[in-house]
Design an enzyme around this catalytic site. Structure first.
Site, PDB file in Angstrom:
ATOM      1  CD  GLU A 447       5.539  35.170  57.111  1.00 28.77           C
ATOM      2  OE1 GLU A 447       5.890  36.070  56.322  1.00 28.77           O
ATOM      3  OE2 GLU A 447       5.842  35.150  58.307  1.00 28.77           O
ATOM      4  CG  ASP A 521       4.315  39.245  57.749  1.00 22.95           C
ATOM      5  OD1 ASP A 521       3.489  39.632  56.892  1.00 22.95           O
ATOM      6  OD2 ASP A 521       4.014  38.585  58.762  1.00 22.95           O
ATOM      7  CG  ASP A 523       8.120  39.790  60.537  1.00 20.09           C
ATOM      8  OD1 ASP A 523       8.414  39.064  59.544  1.00 20.09           O
ATOM      9  OD2 ASP A 523       7.169  39.537  61.294  1.00 20.09           O
ATOM     10  CG  ASP A 525       9.475  34.918  62.403  1.00 19.87           C
ATOM     11  OD1 ASP A 525      10.659  34.648  62.717  1.00 19.87           O
ATOM     12  OD2 ASP A 525       8.494  34.787  63.164  1.00 19.87           O
TER      13      ASP A 525
END
Ligand code: 0RA
Length: 657
Positions: A447, A521, A523, A525
């Site tokens: 990403e 990640d 998180d 997103d």
């Protein structure tokens, strides 16, 4: 039979030089199960652990199918034990009049002798499964304690076993059965922690409820209950579906827009085999045909699904021609056109199922193909003629799919032309590895460009390729192939992997890497991107998922310091273990949010280097459940998506779809 070989080695290694009754005991006893548990329950990880429950439940389901049992209850107790309770006939308790087990109760033999389960009850009792159907004695072998309680012939009986199946005393009659007429079996077992070392002995409630729900769908009317008594996890769930697989199909389509409200349904039986089919279409583009053989999900399909598809294609084309919806000059509709947006459950039962394929999830019995094909030809045609409004909608949708198929072919050719013009054909963004041996190469989909750069520095350039992707790829759950092929991220991914795209074309043997690792990640997103990519592979490169080629990288969630050394901890469990080992640790824990917080050495060591990383392999155990999760997460129905995300938010790190 390999387990017997294990027994032989034991017997011949003993002190006795002559072969006698005692050696036969060794051959038939439970030692082989404890020696090679994987051969009986598949693995000693969480899957194997749950097999213990399925094994006992399968026996109760057999009782239900034979018409002797209405309710099956699974209880997870606070002490880690599990009970399976049914109101079937009860395991027989009478003693053997002769033979090697002379004098022992049938119950003791069922629980202490390998493969003894099917020998009782005479003809027509056991329709045994594949990986299941190994017998309850296997559960006993892999438990530190097992208690069997049986209500039968007006009495309650009990017998206890310890240390992997050793009887602790004989079978005892302990009183009358409730009301003197209650019959049934209650098996309580404590899984042996010395067997299930890798992943422990804690049952996962979601795994249990998913499977119990499927059992309830496949066995119309049976009441299936789940009770979790473990502190902090208390819940009680009951499943009962009076409509059986018709309810199953409605449930699968619940988060979608049905093309019409009716569900086509037919059942048939013939010499030792039965068939139960339910079909509905939705306005979406995905094909969802869920095969089951003796209650086991056949994720890889097989003869029953082949027979169904062949007949479906022929029936719909025949109808379309007869109604002049397809003109003489028109080509036939393809199977794929017709299956666009279908949701179907094809559940068969048969005497000796052969499970084949990579994951033993493909039904190999050839007789099933002709049986399902013949019945579907007759019964589905009848249904279409009786329901012309619905039948016409099916045909119209298939015609629209055929037009989109032609458009997709053109789009695909355009992508190919473009790459041919570009030269070598690999996207610029791909930092490829030098090895061309797919069995050793890995593609990291990373990403963001900056993390991509770090990953390029961290990789082993010989075997590890890096493909940074930016932002969010198109939501493939809501797009047809022709539209998808216009998206640059999808073009890039498709070209890099090299096996094509879509059900029709994709070929895993052409894949340029046998490990595709999603690196995003930890998180929100990152989790969204992970889900989008998983949806993409599931829908458009399904053979990669089935072959076990898709992985999720596990960048650490925490870091801390011990002296001058930086320590990375994968997750909360690792943090808890660290604290247990370092009770006086005073330093703070950093929560790592992004890959960007690590330098290349750190990323290599924690996440990419095969000698120190851990990867999660993505698997689909139960296609119908995966389907559910996928469509809820990625589909149009915002309400159910919200609900799913709320109720499962805590599990998102383990989202194993
Ligand atoms: C052997 C024979 C019969 C039933 C069973 C085993 C049986 C096993 C389990 C395990 C859990 N629940 C169960 N219920 C039944 C046939 C009994 C008969 O013929 O009466």
């Amino acid at each position: 039979m390999p387990p017997a070989v294990g027994g032989w080695l034991m017997a011949s290694g003993g002190s006795s030089a002559t072969y006698g009754a005692k050696d036969i005991q060794v051959l038939e006893g439970l030692d082989p199960v404890r020696k090679r548990p994987g051969m009986y329950i598949g693995s000693t990880g969480l899957n194997g652990l749950h097999h213990l429950i399925w094994e006992v439940v399968d026996n109760s389901v057999d009782e239900a199918m034979a018409g002797h049992c209405t309710t099956i209850t699974v209880v997870l107790h606070g002490d880690g034990a599990c009970s399976v309770i049914d109101d079937g006939r009860g395991i027989p308790v009478d003693p053997y009049p002769s033979g090697p087990h002379k004098g022992k109760s049938a119950l003791e033999v069922v629980l202490t002798v390998l493969h003894a389960g099917g020998k009782f009850g005479g003809e027509g009792y056991k329709v045994s499964g594949g990986l299941h159907g190994v017998g309850v004695s296997v559960v006993n072998a892999l438990s530190t304690r097992l208690l069997a309680e049986v209500d039968r012939d007006g009495s309650r009986f009990r017998q206890e076993f310890v240390n992997g199946g050793t009887p602790k005393g004989g079978l005892k009659k302990i009183g009358p059965s409730p009301g003197r007429n209650r019959t049934g079996t209650r098996i309580t077992f404590m899984p042996d922690p010395t067997i299930f070392v890798a992943e422990g002995t804690e049952f996962v409630p979601r795994t249990v409820t998913d499977r119990l729900q499927t059992i309830a769908f496949l066995n119309r009317g049976v009441i299936v209950q789940f009770v979790d008594e473990r502190p902090g996890k208390e819940q009680k769930v009951t499943f009962q579906y009076k409509g059986g697989i018709v309810d199953f199909v409605k449930h699968l389509n619940a988060s979608r827009e049905a093309l019409f409200s009716k569900v086509a349904h037919y059942e048939a039986s013939e010499a030792d085999q039965t068939l139960d089919v339910a079909i509905q279409w939705n306005t979406g583009y995905n094909e969802g045909i869920y095969g089951y053989a003796n209650g086991i999900s056949t994720v890889e399909g097989g003869m029953h699904v082949e027979g169904f598809k062949t007949a479906l294609t022929s029936v719909v084309n025949k109808y379309a021609r007869a109604q002049n919806l397809l003109k003489e000059k028109d080509d036939n509709l393809t199977g794929e056109d017709i299956r666009e947006g279908i949701t179907a459950v094809v559940a068969v039962k048969l005497r000796e199922p052969q499970f084949e394929g990579q994951t033993k999830a493909k039904l190999g019995n050839v007789s099933m193909r002709s049986f399902v094909q013949k019945e579907t030809n007759a019964r589905l045609e009848e249904w279409m003629l009786e329901n012309p409004t619905e039948a016409n909608r099916i045909v119209k949708k298939a015609i629209a799919a055929a037009q989109a198929r032609v458009a997709a072919k053109n789009a695909r050719n355009a992508v190919r032309r473009k790459t041919a013009l570009a030269g070598a054909g690999m996207p610029d963004k791909l930092k490829d590895c030098t090895s061309t041996d797919a069995s050793e190469t890995e593609l990291f989909i990373v990403e963001g460009d900056s993390a991509g750069g770090t990953a390029v520095d961290a990789r082993d350039p010989r075997t590890q390729a890096i493909l940074p992707i930016r932002g969010k790829i198109l939501n493939v759950e809501r797009a047809r192939l022709d539209k998808m092929l216009k998206n640059t991220e999808i073009q890039t991914l498709t070209l890099a992997i090299g096996g094509g795209i879509g059900n029709e074309e994709f070929d895993a043997t052409k894949a340029r890497y046998h490990k595709i690792v999603i690196l995003a990640d930890a998180d929100v997103d990152g989790s969204h991107i992970r889900t989008l990519l998983l949806t993409f592979f599931y829908r458009q490169m399904r053979p990669m998922v089935d072959a076990g080629y898709i992985y999720i990288a596990q960048p650490p969630l925490y870091s801390t310091e011990v002296g001058k050394e930086k320590i990375y901890l994968k997750d909360d469990a690792a943090k808890a273990r660290f604290l247990a080992d370092h009770p006086h640790h005073k330093k703070e824990f950093q929560r790592l949010k992004g890959l960007g917080e690590m330098d290349w050495q750190e990323l290599r060591q924690t996440t990419m280097d095969p000698s120190s990383r851990t990867l999660l392999r993505v698997s689909v155990e139960e296609a119908a459940v995966a389907e559910d999760v996928m469509s809820v997460l990625m589909g149009d129905d915002v309400e159910s998506r919200k609900k799913f995300i709320q109720t499962n938010a805590r599990d998102v790190r383990n989202l194993d779809f």
